[in-house]
Design a protein around this motif. Structure first.
Motif, PDB file in Angstrom:
ATOM      1  N   ASP A 291       0.871  -1.187   0.000  1.00 57.85           N
ATOM      2  CA  ASP A 291       0.000   0.000   0.000  1.00 57.85           C
ATOM      3  C   ASP A 291       0.900   1.226   0.000  1.00 57.85           C
ATOM      4  O   ASP A 291       2.032   1.161  -0.500  1.00 57.85           O
ATOM      5  CB  ASP A 291      -0.991  -0.022   1.176  1.00 57.85           C
TER       6      ASP A 291
ATOM      7  N   THR B  51      -3.686  -1.392  -4.974  1.00 59.38           N
ATOM      8  CA  THR B  51      -2.398  -1.841  -5.504  1.00 59.38           C
ATOM      9  C   THR B  51      -2.481  -3.216  -6.142  1.00 59.38           C
ATOM     10  O   THR B  51      -1.616  -3.599  -6.914  1.00 59.38           O
ATOM     11  CB  THR B  51      -1.348  -1.857  -4.387  1.00 59.38           C
TER      12      THR B  51
ATOM     13  N   GLN C  86       0.329   1.327  -9.343  1.00 61.90           N
ATOM     14  CA  GLN C  86       0.994   1.778  -8.131  1.00 61.90           C
ATOM     15  C   GLN C  86       2.375   2.353  -8.451  1.00 61.90           C
ATOM     16  O   GLN C  86       2.760   3.401  -7.918  1.00 61.90           O
ATOM     17  CB  GLN C  86       1.121   0.618  -7.145  1.00 61.90           C
TER      18      GLN C  86
END
Length: 418
Positions: free
Chosen positions: A134, A329, A204
């Motif tokens: 994350d 993600t 991401q």
């Protein structure tokens, strides 16, 4: 045989989110050829009423499927800020490093220690691989989602972060500013010292590469293994009828966007749709909010589920909708929907859109009207869901292939000079 040590915020059976489920499968597979240990956070002390943050605790040790699990008491970032940035768990983790003497450390999350594990391992000549599940290394609140609604820009100012953290933790901004600056610099040093930094997805990676704090660091998105195939195969293909059975699943928090789905459904014709949520209720107040907002739209909360039970729970599902506001993600729930043969509707931001292929559609993130437009179409033309179900999903990376890529990263890290 190598001694591998993983660090994570929590581990099954205490919790079973996407990160925990991933590591559970990975560690079990690695244990066939290596000596594998996991250091994880645990809320058991807090829940028992015996919690004393100043007490020096020995880690709880257990065995799970050939993997040694050592549990440390969960420690929150707000607690560390209140203590001026100090972490009691970091000293505990240092003792574990000395006792376990791993050949490689794989950090999946820093939540229970804050920055420091990479530095401690590097000082002992232990190579470190970091997976970024994350945004915790740049956001103490994990997701960079301001007011649980709006994703912060990549170049958001530190002062904005300080104000957000102070508001969230009930602290004064001047009490947060120093520890936050120290934290940011420490995480920059941590990631610089890592042998490899592995984001989970291209979405991401693109975001992180535009974050000033991470400028110049090498990010290697080697892919991420999909959720395992369910014990039961794809669901029966049938023509949907009304009301459409729409399901979403995972832990219930505002950032996952159920309120968007509820709002979109409330203006559809009566008896045309029913909503189902499967998973733990993390935010009870939020549940009450969306229940009130649903009005006459049937909304059922089915509670926690075991992965093997998902196919049975979703046997009558016509459409999976995961309307997350987070920068997802990966998104295990999208994998599970695709494995079951369900059509999926996801935001146009984040990793899930990378894998839906022709099995799903995207809507503008956070846009209730765009979400409603898709739902209206499916209510008026349910046969189009059959067309989606017949579409091929995008590539789902299997654990075996992922392990091959990860082993290459491990080998490179261990062979590099330390």
């Amino acid at each position: 045989m190598a001694r591998l040590l993983h660090l994570i915020h929590s581990f099954p059976p205490e919790t079973r989110g996407g990160i925990e489920a991933h590591l559970e499968h990975l560690a079990a597979a690695q244990a066939a050829a290596h000596e594998v240990s996991v250091v994880a956070g645990s809320n058991a002390e807090r829940l028992s009423g015996r919690w004393d943050g100043n007490r020096d605790l020995r880690p709880e040790r257990e065995q799970a499927g050939g993997v040694t699990v050592l549990r440390l008491p969960t420690e929150t970032e707000i607690e560390r800020f209140a203590a001026g940035g100090a972490s009691a768990n970091l000293a505990r983790f240092e003792r574990i490093l000395d006792a376990e003497r791993p050949d490689l450390l794989h950090v999946h999350h820093f939540a229970i220690t804050g920055p420091g594990p990479v530095r401690l391992a590097a000082a002992r000549g232990i190579p470190v691989v970091v997976s970024l599940h994350d945004l915790f290394t740049i956001c103490p609140l994990f997701f960079r989602l301001r007011d649980e609604r709006v994703l912060c820009a990549e170049d958001v100012t530190p002062q904005t972060c300080v104000e957000c953290l102070a508001h969230s933790g009930g602290l004064r901004p001047d009490a947060v500013a120093g520890p936050f600056a120290t934290r940011s610099a420490a995480f920059r040093d941590e990631l610089t010292a890592a042998a490899a930094i592995l984001p989970l997805s291209h979405s991401q990676s693109q975001y992180l590469r535009r974050v000033p704090l991470l400028a110049g660091l090498t990010l290697e998105p080697i892919g991420f293994p999909a959720a395992p195939a369910p014990t039961r195969g794809p669901l029966e293909l049938r023509l949907p009828d009304l009301p459409l059975h729409v399901a979403t699943w995972g832990g219930l928090v505002r950032g996952k966007g159920l309120h968007l789905l509820v709002e979109a459904a409330t203006t559809l014709p009566p008896d045309s749709i029913e909503l189902h949520h499967h998973g733990g209720i993390i935010d009870a107040a939020y549940r009450a909010e969306v229940e009130a907002a649903a009005g006459q739209v049937p909304l059922t909360f089915h509670g926690p589920y075991a992965p093997d039970d998902l196919a049975r729970r979703l046997a009558h599902c016509d459409l999976a909708v995961h309307p997350s506001l987070f920068l997802e993600t990966h998104g295990y729930t999208t994998d599970e929907a695709l494995r079951l043969g369900l059509p999926v509707l996801v935001p146009d931001r984040g990793a899930p859109r990378e894998r839906i292929g022709r099995r799903g559609r995207t809507f503008r993130v956070g846009d209730v009207e765009d979400l409603r437009r898709h739902l209206t179409e499916f209510v008026e033309h349910p046969e189009r869901l059959l067309t989606l179900r017949a579409g091929e999903p995008g590539e789902l990376l299997e654990l075996r292939e992922y392990r091959g890529r990860l082993d290459a990263i491990y080998d490179r890290a261990r062979q590099a000079p330390h």
